[in-house]
Design an enzyme around this catalytic site. Sequence first.
Site, mmCIF file in Angstrom:
data_model
loop_
_atom_site.group_PDB
_atom_site.id
_atom_site.type_symbol
_atom_site.label_atom_id
_atom_site.label_comp_id
_atom_site.label_asym_id
_atom_site.label_seq_id
_atom_site.Cartn_x
_atom_site.Cartn_y
_atom_site.Cartn_z
ATOM 1 N N SER A 138 0.909 -1.001 0.084
ATOM 2 C CA SER A 138 -0.039 0.043 0.024
ATOM 3 C C SER A 138 0.902 1.369 0.017
ATOM 4 O O SER A 138 2.090 1.142 0.456
ATOM 5 C CB SER A 138 -0.799 -0.167 1.087
ATOM 6 O OG SER A 138 -1.671 1.525 1.419
ATOM 7 N N TYR A 151 -1.285 -0.074 10.737
ATOM 8 C CA TYR A 151 -1.689 -0.568 9.273
ATOM 9 C C TYR A 151 -0.580 -0.068 8.299
ATOM 10 O O TYR A 151 0.066 -0.735 7.688
ATOM 11 C CB TYR A 151 -2.955 0.136 8.779
ATOM 12 C CG TYR A 151 -3.151 -0.229 7.566
ATOM 13 C CD1 TYR A 151 -3.202 -1.540 6.713
ATOM 14 C CD2 TYR A 151 -3.228 0.770 6.321
ATOM 15 C CE1 TYR A 151 -3.527 -1.862 5.567
ATOM 16 C CE2 TYR A 151 -3.345 0.435 4.966
ATOM 17 C CZ TYR A 151 -3.563 -0.958 4.651
ATOM 18 O OH TYR A 151 -3.620 -1.268 3.380
#
Length: 255
Positions: A138, A151
């Site tokens: 990501s 995250y």
Amino acid sequence: MTIAFITGATSGFGRATAERFAEAGWALVLTGRRRERLDELERRLAGKCPVLTRVLDVTDAQAVTECIAHLPEAFRAVSVLINNAGLALGTAPAQDSDPEQWQRMIDTNISGLTRVTHALLPTLIAQGRGSSIINLGSIAGHWPYPGGNVYCGTKAFVEQFSYALRCDLKGTGVRVTNLAPGLSESEFTLVRTGGDRAAYDQLYQGADPIQPEDIAETIFWVANLPAHLNVNQMEIMPVSQAWSPFSVHRDNTPD
């Protein structure tokens, strides 16, 4: 027969990727936690390519080992691993976050991904030249943001793990890519917000975000490059997304 192994295949990027590879006639091993979705996907794709589905929670070490060790002969020669299973939970600042959500992200995004990779490495190395590991990272692994805390950390791990794998696998013919999407529209965001549809709609309104099919097409392209080429890292954003100035907190308390 060329075989791809896809984790988290029941929704979002994973499902779209399974559909894209099926269109090209690849054999597929599709895993996910929801049996009913796997069954529906198998029915949908069965006329296009050979499909094997397995219920698998990548956080379960024994289940991962058994799943891969007991693949039927026709599906054992996996040449492409797509590590898609992952999740984000919560948007609160670190001091207000739920440590159980933190642990679940670590267990899935880090431990699960490495566990599946390690179990399939002997097979991928045996396939040799042209085989691939494609990890779903990501932009959060490179560009932090408020509320991203754990995250972001897990996706930074995925990026560095991918690079280190490239070092270790040099000479084996196995390629490794970290694919880092930006703003993307999928169930992923509903999971993160606990099903808050209003927050979901607000995030994507007018943004023309990345769609699962966009990522599926990108993964398919990476997997089908000439065998002597490796995409180390690919960061992909919608045109609507870019960087902003650094955030600066200013203390306006009077002297």
